[in-house]
Design an enzyme around this catalytic site. Structure first.
Site, mmCIF file in Angstrom:
data_model
loop_
_atom_site.group_PDB
_atom_site.id
_atom_site.type_symbol
_atom_site.label_atom_id
_atom_site.label_comp_id
_atom_site.label_asym_id
_atom_site.label_seq_id
_atom_site.Cartn_x
_atom_site.Cartn_y
_atom_site.Cartn_z
ATOM 1 N N VAL A 192 0.548 -0.719 -0.440
ATOM 2 C CA VAL A 192 0.092 -0.695 -0.375
ATOM 3 C C VAL A 192 1.235 1.246 0.324
ATOM 4 O O VAL A 192 0.434 2.582 -0.545
ATOM 5 C CB VAL A 192 -1.145 -0.060 1.352
ATOM 6 C CG1 VAL A 192 -1.747 1.139 0.878
ATOM 7 C CG2 VAL A 192 -1.894 -1.145 1.263
ATOM 8 N N LEU B 160 3.558 1.594 -1.098
ATOM 9 C CA LEU B 160 4.590 1.310 -2.161
ATOM 10 C C LEU B 160 3.060 2.323 -3.692
ATOM 11 O O LEU B 160 3.541 3.213 -4.513
ATOM 12 C CB LEU B 160 5.451 0.077 -3.105
ATOM 13 C CG LEU B 160 6.721 0.755 -2.221
ATOM 14 C CD1 LEU B 160 7.349 -1.272 -2.719
ATOM 15 C CD2 LEU B 160 7.564 1.036 -1.873
ATOM 16 N N TRP B 161 2.904 1.680 -3.260
ATOM 17 C CA TRP B 161 1.446 1.951 -4.236
ATOM 18 C C TRP B 161 1.448 3.735 -3.943
ATOM 19 O O TRP B 161 1.336 3.655 -5.500
ATOM 20 C CB TRP B 161 0.232 1.131 -4.470
ATOM 21 C CG TRP B 161 -1.250 1.615 -5.299
ATOM 22 C CD1 TRP B 161 -1.061 0.792 -6.560
ATOM 23 C CD2 TRP B 161 -2.076 2.456 -5.018
ATOM 24 N NE1 TRP B 161 -2.128 1.736 -7.023
ATOM 25 C CE2 TRP B 161 -3.153 2.759 -5.830
ATOM 26 C CE3 TRP B 161 -2.829 2.619 -3.446
ATOM 27 C CZ2 TRP B 161 -4.066 3.086 -5.725
ATOM 28 C CZ3 TRP B 161 -3.555 3.384 -3.878
ATOM 29 C CH2 TRP B 161 -4.308 3.652 -4.960
ATOM 30 N N HIS B 162 1.000 4.033 -3.754
ATOM 31 C CA HIS B 162 0.671 5.626 -3.305
ATOM 32 C C HIS B 162 1.864 5.931 -3.653
ATOM 33 O O HIS B 162 1.553 7.276 -4.275
ATOM 34 C CB HIS B 162 0.306 6.039 -1.892
ATOM 35 C CG HIS B 162 -0.810 5.919 -0.716
ATOM 36 N ND1 HIS B 162 -1.088 4.330 -0.383
ATOM 37 C CD2 HIS B 162 -1.731 6.039 -1.012
ATOM 38 C CE1 HIS B 162 -2.330 4.768 0.026
ATOM 39 N NE2 HIS B 162 -2.780 6.176 -0.548
ATOM 40 N N ASP B 163 3.459 6.299 -3.435
ATOM 41 C CA ASP B 163 4.438 6.833 -3.939
ATOM 42 C C ASP B 163 5.738 6.022 -2.945
ATOM 43 O O ASP B 163 5.704 5.892 -2.131
ATOM 44 C CB ASP B 163 4.071 8.353 -3.168
ATOM 45 C CG ASP B 163 5.446 9.239 -4.199
ATOM 46 O OD1 ASP B 163 5.697 8.545 -5.029
ATOM 47 O OD2 ASP B 163 5.074 10.289 -3.486
#
Length: 1191
Positions: free
Chosen positions: A535, A537-540
């Site tokens: 989550v 890494l998916w955001h930024d």
């Protein structure tokens, strides 16, 4: 955890928790930092960078400056004016396409027959497929410009690679037929789904804007020129590259790819599971390709709220034909299983391993329509490919017209709340630029808590808006914010309700395939940590977000461990039965709240920006600045922990008591049906717990608001010399007169019904006490906001108390329309919501229209009457509810009750001039007293005459009790105007006649024709005379000149000083009249809908009355077990002479006397019911003997 019955300890426990919460809230909110909202605004304006983010003149609400410190809320707010019409046009086209393609909303019979599996087996029409493709690509171009081509290219690359893997998996065969390769191919396909999707994101995040059209097309142009291509061709490539570069949108394509990645994974995994299921079926194996919980998690009816076989949950779990995923049907598959999607059905089947992975145009178009679906492209919510394609074939059936209206209303409310936050509390700019350096520990804690609430509000408003668009298009997507973030004390429950659709996606495609909760605690924690790292890494790719993901994963450890320990069979299972268990849970809940606040502050706000989690923690809780060894904030940390534990304990008690209330609600009607009034003490009409929590919570909120936003006014301040003793005496005398009207006049006037006498008096007492406090706050808030755009502290004075009683009058008028059909809990709920609308209406009339209404004909009487009638309409009539009637002719009045009601009439009649003139001064006050008294006299005479004419030659006590007061209502708007004595009397006479007509003719007609119960006929006493008063006020304003007012004309009509003419003032008076009427009806309908919520309703809604006692009679609300019932007009029964003989004629005489009295009195008390039964028994006995047992 909640006692089955309320004991003294339970009351002390809840009361102590409420008191502790109130004390700590006041201490934190005031503390050493002053008034909270004022401090935030002052700190932001003192910081140059923060102040630069405040943009004046761009607000949708009156006054203030809009906070542009947050890019997401700013861009959402700025795009709404363009988004709404664009969405409206696309919805109209989409509905037309559905109609043309035969996929419009199904009829009721189709809903019952269809299932998610049957819908999934249907082909997607070519028209629908083309519309989905065109609308998706067109909207993406509108938002992203030429960069939408890059997003489209990313989708196409992923589709091509995964389709090839799916084709290879299809060719190899299942686990049995394909051997090792068959077992390995699903894993390889899954790896391709994830690696390609995540690889594109990593590439996009690395290169970002460096991926340009010139970079991509320039080498092509050079190669073409080197190959000898014509000059016009290479020039076209160069010009095209420049045109595409200049056509980029305001948002980069990679900002949208995060959500597109989720949809690509959903398509790939759904396709892989569908293929594996069919291969397993073809080989005679089990359909276990997708873990069972992968369907259960996002498809649980309890979790998703799906309604039947066409709900969202069922659509998620139902796989489509393989062609829908771009896979050729399996050899030997049935025709229905081989049905293609859209255009793909027209393509001929192809053989061979490579042919089964053929890139069909239909599957690609469906994938593009799904990944770039306009309502969910920019912000979500996320839905699965299976569910989206099913909704494209047949629209959602979960939400009907009422459900859609409620969803739209919720979205509008959230957007308005976000607008108010951005305008009045510059939180985003404050945290963005770090303008909180001087805050003490109280303010920093509040800032951290506000950070979470603000994030929730921002995301909830954005997601709710796009969800409404999708629902109106027939596509049901999960609600991302199912409940407020503050309504959680469990980490698991918090993440189930925060970004709900993303949570369901993670569970279905990541958590459950990793093992889910079916593994041990250690692996469960590891899986959870891995999910949250993804989550982050998916955001930024951001260090703070990585810290956030790790923290959240680790903080699940104690919760998982405690859940396993206290579960049945666990080593701590025995503690669940201990009385202190709920207190221990509250302490754990307080820790969980900290565990939710700290990581989210680290990951999503700038409070922890100084370098580490440690620095953020000491900045939040340590007073001593940058020295981490300074323990100055540690005591305050303990205080906050105790406050959170107390709040969690109250939430636990309330939640579990609500469960107890629901069980009682289900079981109580059966017990009541078998009971009689003299055999069993009747249970209360509604839940004691709900009433205690609601009324206690309202009073607690009022206490906090007075502590924060109220103070003594100039006249009441210590050492004040602004008023003389004589002025105070006059003001206090007027206030006491108005007070007497509220607490005595209204209560006694509504006590004419024997069944509701105590409720009329006692409920009036309670409602008035709560409402007067609430109205002073709300009215001041609305007046300040509408007039000045800012809100200052409330300055209390005798005049403020008097105006507070005006709101009480409006609520009591509305209460008269519903008495006997609402519970005490519903009464207070109605008062709270009515005052909010009442204050807004009065603020608009006074500050915007500048309409004069000294006696409240419009703002009090019209508003209260029509608000109450609207609530009554929504609640339903007594007949509709299965209750005993509450109209005057059915309400079982008695001579003694009517006598008490007449006392209320006389009190109101005597004090009415004070009500109309309490706020007037000088000559205006004299005119008010004279005009009101003359008008009351006129209505009194007219009421007696009209009653005699309309009631068959006799007076009706109902008419005299009410219509005699109509003159005071009608003269209200013009009471301080120069209407002259004669017209004042005429107004009273007209009002009296109209009111009597209403009681005798109009109200019974409304009850018969429209099933509209108006218990006290407030429409006849306050509604129609109020309309007369508003009209008289407009006429008086139209003829007001300096000839009859002199210089006082600008005092009476302040707007005349600004150049308004007499006719203009009359027009604004009429506008205020109609606005009051409209807001009353709209507010009443909404409040009535709220009152019908089950949690506020009775324990035995819909059940027949027990032992002849109506649902809301005094015996169901008041403790009357030891009350001796008697009536001077009741037939005398000597209970001491029970068993003595009476002659047959005496028995018949007693029966006739009892029947005649019951007809006149219509009173059924616990004492008189046995008497009437005994008299009937005596009349039926052949020997003329009667026995009356003493009760």
């Amino acid at each position: 955890m909640v006692p089955a019955e309320w004991t003294l300890w339970s009351v002390i426990e809840v009361g102590g928790v409420l008191g502790l919460i109130a004390f700590l809230h006041v201490w934190i909110l005031l503390g050493d930092d002053g008034f909270w909202s004022h401090r935030l605004i002052a700190e932001c304006k003192a910081n140059a960078r923060c102040a630069s983010e405040l943009k004046p003149g761009q607000s949708w609400l009156p006054g203030g400056q809009v906070d542009h410190g947050d890019s997401q809320s700013r861009s959402f707010r700025q795009s709404l004016p363009q988004l709404v019409p664009a969405a409206a046009v696309m919805l109209l086209v989409s509905w037309g396409v559905r109609w043309l393609s035969g996929t419009a909303w199904p009829a009721s019979s189709d809903k019952r027959e269809a299932t998610a599996r049957s819908v999934a087996a249907l082909p997607l029409s070519v028209v629908q497929l083309c519309w989905r493709l065109v609308s998706a690509v067109g909207f993406a171009w509108l938002v992203l410009g030429s960069e939408s081509l890059l997003l489209l290219a990313a989708v196409t690359v992923h589709w091509a690679v995964v389709s090839a893997c799916l084709g290879a998996q299809r060719c190899v065969g299942g686990a049995r037929a394909g051997g090792c390769a068959g077992r390995a191919m699903p894993w390889l396909t899954t790896a391709a789904v994830w690696v390609v999707a995540c690889g594109i994101k990593a590439l996009a995040e690395t290169l970002k804007r460096r991926i340009g059209f010139w970079v991509l097309l320039a080498p092509v142009a050079d190669a073409a020129a080197a190959a000898g291509a014509p000059a016009w061709a290479t020039d076209a490539l160069v010009r095209g590259a420049h045109w595409l570069e200049g056509g980029r949108g305001s948002l980069p394509w990679y900002s949208m790819y995060g959500l597109v990645l989720l949809r690509l994974v959903s398509w790939g995994m759904d396709a892989q599971w569908a293929l594996a299921q069919r291969q397993s079926l073809a080989e005679g194996g089990e359909t276990a390709a997708a873990p069972s919980k992968a369907a259960d998690a996002p498809g649980s009816r309890a979790r998703e709220g799906a309604d039947g076989p066409l709900g969202h949950a069922a659509r998620v779990a139902a796989a489509h034909p393989l062609a829908a995923y771009g896979i050729a049907p399996l050899a030997g598959a049935s025709a229905s299983a081989s049905a293609a999607v859209g255009a793909s059905s027209a393509l001929p089947p192809s053989g061979g391993c490579l042919g089964c992975a053929r890139r069909t145009a239909g599957s690609w178009a469906a994938l593009v329509g799904y990944t770039l679906y306009p309502p969910t492209l920019a912000a979500g919510p996320v839905t699965t490919y299976n569910a989206w394609l099913s909704h494209a074939k047949r629209p959602q059936t979960t939400f009907g017209a009422a459900g859609l209206a409620g969803t739209v209303g919720r979205a509008v409310g959230l957007v308005l709340c976000l607008e108010a936050l951005m305008q009045y509390v510059p939180f985003f700019s404050l945290t963005k630029h770090g303008a909180y350096a001087g805050f003490g520990p109280q303010a920093v804690v509040l800032l951290g808590y506000t950070a979470i609430l603000s994030l929730w509000l921002k995301f909830a408003a954005i997601w709710a808006t796009f969800r409404v668009w999708a629902l109106l298009d027939g596509v049901e997507v999960p609600d991302n914010m199912r409940r407020c973030v503050a309504n959680n004390f469990s980490l698991v429950d918090f993440w189930k309700a925060w970004h709900r659709s993303y949570n369901l996606w993670l569970v279905r495609y990541l958590y459950v395939p990793l093992g889910g909760s079916r593994v041990g605690v250690v692996r469960q924690v590891a899986n959870t940590a891995l999910v949250f790292v993804f989550v982050a890494l998916w955001h930024d790719v951001n260090p703070e977000l990585l810290v956030w993901g790790g923290l959240v994963g680790l903080l699940f450890v104690p919760e998982f461990a405690m859940r396993a320990a206290v579960a049945p069979g666990g080593w701590l299972a025995w503690v669940r039965h201990r009385p202190w268990y709920r207190h221990a849970v509250a302490l754990v809940a307080a820790f969980n709240i900290f565990a939710m606040v700290v990581p989210n502050v680290v990951g999503y706000t700038r409070l922890g920006e100084r370098g580490s989690v440690r620095s953020m923690l000491w900045q939040l809780f340590v007073v001593g600045g940058d020295d981490p060894a300074d323990p100055g904030g540690a005591p305050f940390l303990v205080v906050v922990f105790v406050l959170l534990a107390a709040g969690a304990l109250l939430m636990l008690i309330a939640a579990l008591a609500h469960t107890l209330h629901a069980r009682q609600w289900a079981s109580e009607p059966m017990a009541m049906a078998a009971a009689t009034a003299h055999e069993k003490r009747l249970p209360p009409a509604d839940s004691t717990m709900i009433f205690t929590v609601l009324v206690g919570g309202v009073q607690l909120a009022i206490v906090l608001l007075y502590c924060l936003g109220a103070d003594y006014g100039e006249d009441a301040a210590a050492g004040s010399t602004t008023t003389t003793p004589g002025q105070t005496a006059v003001s206090y005398a007027m206030f006491q007169d108005v007070n007497a009207m509220m607490y005595l006049g209204f209560g006694f006037l509504m006590s004419f019904m024997s069944r509701y006498t105590w409720t009329a008096l006692g409920a009036t007492y309670l409602i008035a006490a709560v409402t007067v406090q609430w109205n002073m706050l709300v009215a001041h808030f609305w007046h300040d906001l509408v007039a000045h755009g800012t809100v200052s502290k409330l300055a209390l004075s005798i005049e403020t108390l008097t105006t507070g009683n005006f709101g009480v009058a409006a609520v009591l008028i509305s209460f008269g329309a519903v008495i006997g059909r609402v519970s005490p809990t519903q009464m207070i709920t109605m008062a709270v919501f009515e005052i909010i609308v009442y204050g807004l209406n009065e603020a608009i009339g006074v500050n915007v229209f500048k309409a004069v209404d000294m006696g409240g004909s419009m703002y009090v009487h019209i508003f209260g009457a029509f608000f109450g009638v609207a609530v009554s309409y929504m609640v339903g009539s007594a007949k509709h509810l299965g209750r005993k009637g509450t109209r005057h002719d059915e309400a079982m009045t008695s001579k003694s009750a009517s006598t008490f009601a007449m006392i209320g009439t006389l009190l109101l009649w005597i004090y009415w001039p004070s009500f109309n003139g309490a706020l007037a001064t000088g000559a205006s006050q004299h005119r008010v007293v004279i005009n009101t008294t003359l008008s009351l006299c006129g209505s009194c005479v007219a009421a007696f005459i009209g009653s005699r004419l309309l009631r068959g030659g006799k007076f009706s006590m109902e008419d005299i009790q009410n219509a005699t007061l109509a003159g005071g209502v009608a003269i209200g708007s013009s009471a301080d105007l120069v209407v002259l004595p004669g017209p004042a009397i005429i107004v009273g006479i007209v009002a009296g006649i109209v009111s009597v007509t209403g009681f005798a003719i109009i109200s019974p007609f409304l009850s018969r024709a429209f099933d509209l119960d108006d218990t006290c006929s407030v429409f006849s006493l306050h509604g129609m005379p109020g309309l007369i008063g508003g009209t008289a006020g407009a006429i008086s304003a139209a003829v007001a000149t300096t000839a009859n007012y002199g210089s006082d004309v600008v005092t009476v009509f302040p707007a005349r000083a600004d150049g308004r003419t007499a006719s203009g003032q009359a027009a604004f008076q009429a506008a205020a009249l109609f606005v009051s009427l409209g807001m009353a009806v709209a507010g009443g309908l909404l409040t009535g809908a709220i009152l019908k919520l089950r949690v506020l309703g009775p324990l035995d809604a819909g059940a027949p009355a027990a032992a002849g006692v109506g649902l809301y009679e005094d015996e169901r609300i008041w403790d009357m077990e030891d009350v001796e019932f008697s009536d001077p007009n009741a037939p005398y029964v000597d209970t001491a002479a029970a068993g003595h003989h009476h002659s047959h004629s005496e028995s018949h005489q007693a029966l006739a006397s009892a029947s005649a009295t019951d007809h006149v009195e219509m009173s059924e008390t616990p004492m008189k019911r046995p008497v009437a039964a005994a008299a009937t028994t005596a009349a039926s006995n052949g020997d003329g003997h009667a026995e009356v047992a003493a009760v």
